[in-house]
Design an enzyme around this catalytic site. Structure first.
Site, PDB file in Angstrom:
ATOM      1  N   ASP A 165       1.053  -1.029   0.177  1.00 45.67           N
ATOM      2  CA  ASP A 165      -0.318  -0.172  -0.165  1.00 45.67           C
ATOM      3  C   ASP A 165       1.136   1.288  -0.087  1.00 45.67           C
ATOM      4  O   ASP A 165       1.816   1.032   0.524  1.00 45.67           O
ATOM      5  CB  ASP A 165      -1.107   0.060   1.012  1.00 45.67           C
ATOM      6  CG  ASP A 165      -2.035   0.955   1.578  1.00 45.67           C
ATOM      7  OD1 ASP A 165      -1.061   1.615   0.848  1.00 45.67           O
ATOM      8  OD2 ASP A 165      -2.882   1.015   2.297  1.00 45.67           O
ATOM      9  N   ASP A 201       3.227  -1.240  -8.728  1.00 51.36           N
ATOM     10  CA  ASP A 201       2.347  -0.319  -9.685  1.00 51.36           C
ATOM     11  C   ASP A 201       1.933   0.780  -9.005  1.00 51.36           C
ATOM     12  O   ASP A 201       1.704   1.191 -10.148  1.00 51.36           O
ATOM     13  CB  ASP A 201       1.482  -1.315 -10.012  1.00 51.36           C
ATOM     14  CG  ASP A 201       0.216  -1.237  -8.596  1.00 51.36           C
ATOM     15  OD1 ASP A 201       0.126  -1.328  -7.272  1.00 51.36           O
ATOM     16  OD2 ASP A 201      -1.066  -0.795  -8.378  1.00 51.36           O
TER      17      ASP A 201
END
Length: 224
Positions: A126, A162
């Protein structure tokens, strides 16, 4: 995932020989008696130890273990119902170089001894973009110092994400603090030269990101 399914997975984890689920107190008090003894007590060999922090379903832990049978792999996540899949796959495929531990990542210095770990992978963490969440960012200064404590002197860090924000933030921090960036790629599937293990293993979420045409980034570095 329904609560019934979660409970089933938690119960099944209890029966897996490759899953360790200590309480926070047990970790802090070293009641596991594994710190400095992972090779001796768990793997029964002297092979290098590689961690995957925030391992999720454990796909990367298991994928790396299959690619490198001469290394030991430990997946760490606080959500045991997630890594149930990786643990089960490792058992089904008779992989004795894989195990999982359910605990908080900030406790790694209680679990591993100084210089006990050879490599650390952080896969799709995260990014904690909001400023007030920076203390939870897994490549912040405090976390890097924890990793440095348990890594061997030439230990390698890997970050695959990502999040262009996380990639840029980490590179900026590494350069700013004088750490050694060994390799950086902002789109591993479009730019040639990415290491085999970076493109050979794809997590469940990574496949979704690729379907959305999101670039996958990778950074390899040493903490100075």
């Amino acid at each position: 995932m329904g609560s019934k399914n979660k409970l089933k997975r938690f119960n099944e984890n209890e029966t897996f020989h490759n899953v360790i689920q200590p309480t926070r107190e047990e970790v802090i008090e070293n009641a596991l008696d594994l710190k400095g003894k992972w090779r001796e007590k768990i793997f029964k060999n002297d092979n290098p130890i590689v961690l995957e922090l925030g391992c999720g379903k454990g796909e990367y832990t298991v994928g790396l273990a299959a690619l490198y049978p001469e290394k030991n792999f430990i997946g760490i996540d606080i959500k045991g119902a997630r890594f149930w899949r990786g643990a089960k796959t490792a058992i089904e495929e008779n992989m004795d170089n894989v195990c999982f531990i359910r605990t908080q990542i900030e406790l790694v210095t209680y679990i591993f001894d100084t210089n006990e770990v050879d490599e650390i992978w952080i896969t799709f963490p995260d990014p904690q973009i909001k400023y007030k969440r920076t203390k939870h960012r897994m490549t912040n200064t405090a976390f890097l110092q924890r990793y440095k404590t348990i890594l061997k002197e030439d230990g390698i860090m890997h970050l695959k994400t990502d999040s262009e924000f996380m990639h840029g933030y980490t590179l900026g921090l590494l350069h700013g603090e004088g750490h050694e960036v060994l390799y950086a790629n902002h789109d591993v599937y479009k730019n040639q030269g990415a290491p085999e293990e970076v493109i050979a293993i794809q997590t469940f979420y990574e496949k979704q990101y690729l379907e959305q045409n999101k670039p996958i980034t990778y950074t390899r570095f040493k903490i100075k």
